[in-house]
Design an enzyme around this catalytic site. Structure first.
Site, PDB file in Angstrom:
ATOM      1  N   LYS A  87      33.013 -49.956  -5.740  1.00  0.00           N
ATOM      2  CA  LYS A  87      33.042 -51.148  -4.884  1.00  0.00           C
ATOM      3  C   LYS A  87      33.885 -50.838  -3.654  1.00  0.00           C
ATOM      4  O   LYS A  87      35.061 -50.453  -3.766  1.00  0.00           O
ATOM      5  CB  LYS A  87      33.649 -52.301  -5.674  1.00  0.00           C
ATOM      6  CG  LYS A  87      33.286 -53.678  -5.184  1.00  0.00           C
ATOM      7  CD  LYS A  87      33.774 -54.699  -6.208  1.00  0.00           C
ATOM      8  CE  LYS A  87      33.458 -56.110  -5.778  1.00  0.00           C
ATOM      9  NZ  LYS A  87      34.093 -57.086  -6.668  1.00  0.00           N
TER      10      LYS A  87
HETATM   11  C1  E4P Z   1      32.902 -60.265  -6.152  1.00  0.00           C
HETATM   12  O1  E4P Z   1      32.551 -59.223  -6.660  1.00  0.00           O
HETATM   13  C2  E4P Z   1      34.228 -60.845  -6.254  1.00  0.00           C
HETATM   14  O2  E4P Z   1      34.904 -60.257  -7.343  1.00  0.00           O
HETATM   15  C3  E4P Z   1      34.225 -62.302  -6.522  1.00  0.00           C
HETATM   16  O3  E4P Z   1      32.954 -62.827  -6.740  1.00  0.00           O
HETATM   17  C4  E4P Z   1      35.154 -63.115  -5.713  1.00  0.00           C
HETATM   18  O4  E4P Z   1      35.085 -64.448  -6.153  1.00  0.00           O
HETATM   19  P1  E4P Z   1      36.200 -65.544  -5.788  1.00  0.00           P
HETATM   20  O5  E4P Z   1      35.934 -66.002  -4.406  1.00  0.00           O
HETATM   21  O6  E4P Z   1      35.956 -66.610  -6.810  1.00  0.00           O
HETATM   22  O7  E4P Z   1      37.538 -64.864  -5.925  1.00  0.00           O
END
Ligand code: E4P
Length: 217
Positions: A87
């Site tokens: 990522k």
């Molecule tokens: C994506 O991969 C992120 O980990 C995630 O969806 C972020 O979500 P949040 O805005 O609820 O922290």
């Protein structure tokens, strides 16, 4: 549509896996910290533990923000387990790193995407997944779901194979709307998946069926 769970909590990952509809997991440094997983070795071990629970892709985020650092870290993550997807944040160095990984067959998830232009760049660089954060856009009075339709249109116009991974999903309606808009994947909390089960008429109907059965038996 693939269902990913957005957590580093092993119990919740197991629960979603046991439901039989889980296709993968996304994590991020905040989610790891929330579970109290700190220190490089513990973090790497935790990724392997997650991979051993699920069958699909598991996103593991790089911490470095410079090109060389991201390459070094990403290669280390990719070697951990075949299910790992590296990522990478949507920054200039990140786009270069995604291109590097893509040229070498290493799967990537371009994270922190908030505009169609960013999603176009991620696809051009060969990202496996692009993660538009729809909940965080909604949080600032901007239509997160509209971004999903824009990206879907652009990717379909040119046949980009990058999968749209709707991230920052907060609730069941996000899931349903993303499915209607043709998002390839959604990642959200366990509640956004299990919430899809609920309907009062199902509960009322089942109670009546069982009561009627009991009358005759
Ligand atoms: C994506 O991969 C992120 O980990 C995630 O969806 C972020 O979500 P949040 O805005 O609820 O922290």
């Amino acid at each position: 549509m693939k269902f990913f769970i957005d957590t580093a909590n092993l119990d919740q990952i197991r629960e979603a896996q046991n439901l039989g509809v889980l296709d993968g997991v996304t994590t991020n440094p905040s989610l790891m910290a929330k579970e109290g997983i700190t220190g490089r070795n513990n973090i790497l071990k935790h990724y392997v533990d997650i991979c051993n629970i699920v069958d699909g892709d598991v996103s593991a985020e790089v911490i470095a923000t410079d090109y060389e650092g991201m390459i070094k870290e990403g290669e280390e993550l990719a070697e951990l387990h075949p299910q790992i997807v590296v990522k990478v944040p949507m920054i200039k160095e990140g786009i270069k790193a995604i291109k590097y990984f893509s040229d070498r067959g290493i799967k990537t998830n371009c994270t922190l995407v908030f505009s169609a232009g960013q999603a176009l760049l991620a696809a051009k660089a060969g990202a496996t997944y692009v993660s538009p954060f729809i909940g965080r856009l909604d949080d600032i009075s901007t239509d997160g779901l509209n971004l999903i339709s824009e990206i879907r249109l652009i990717y379909d116009n040119y046949g980009f194979e990058t999968q749209i991974l709707a991230a920052s999903v907060r609730h069941t309606m996000h899931v349903i709307e993303c499915a209607k808009l043709g998002s390839d994947v959604m990642t959200g909390p366990l509640s956004s998946i299990e919430g899809l089960l609920n309907h009062p008429l199902t509960d009322i109907g089942l109670a009546k069926f069982l009561a009627d059965y009991k009358k005759g038996n």
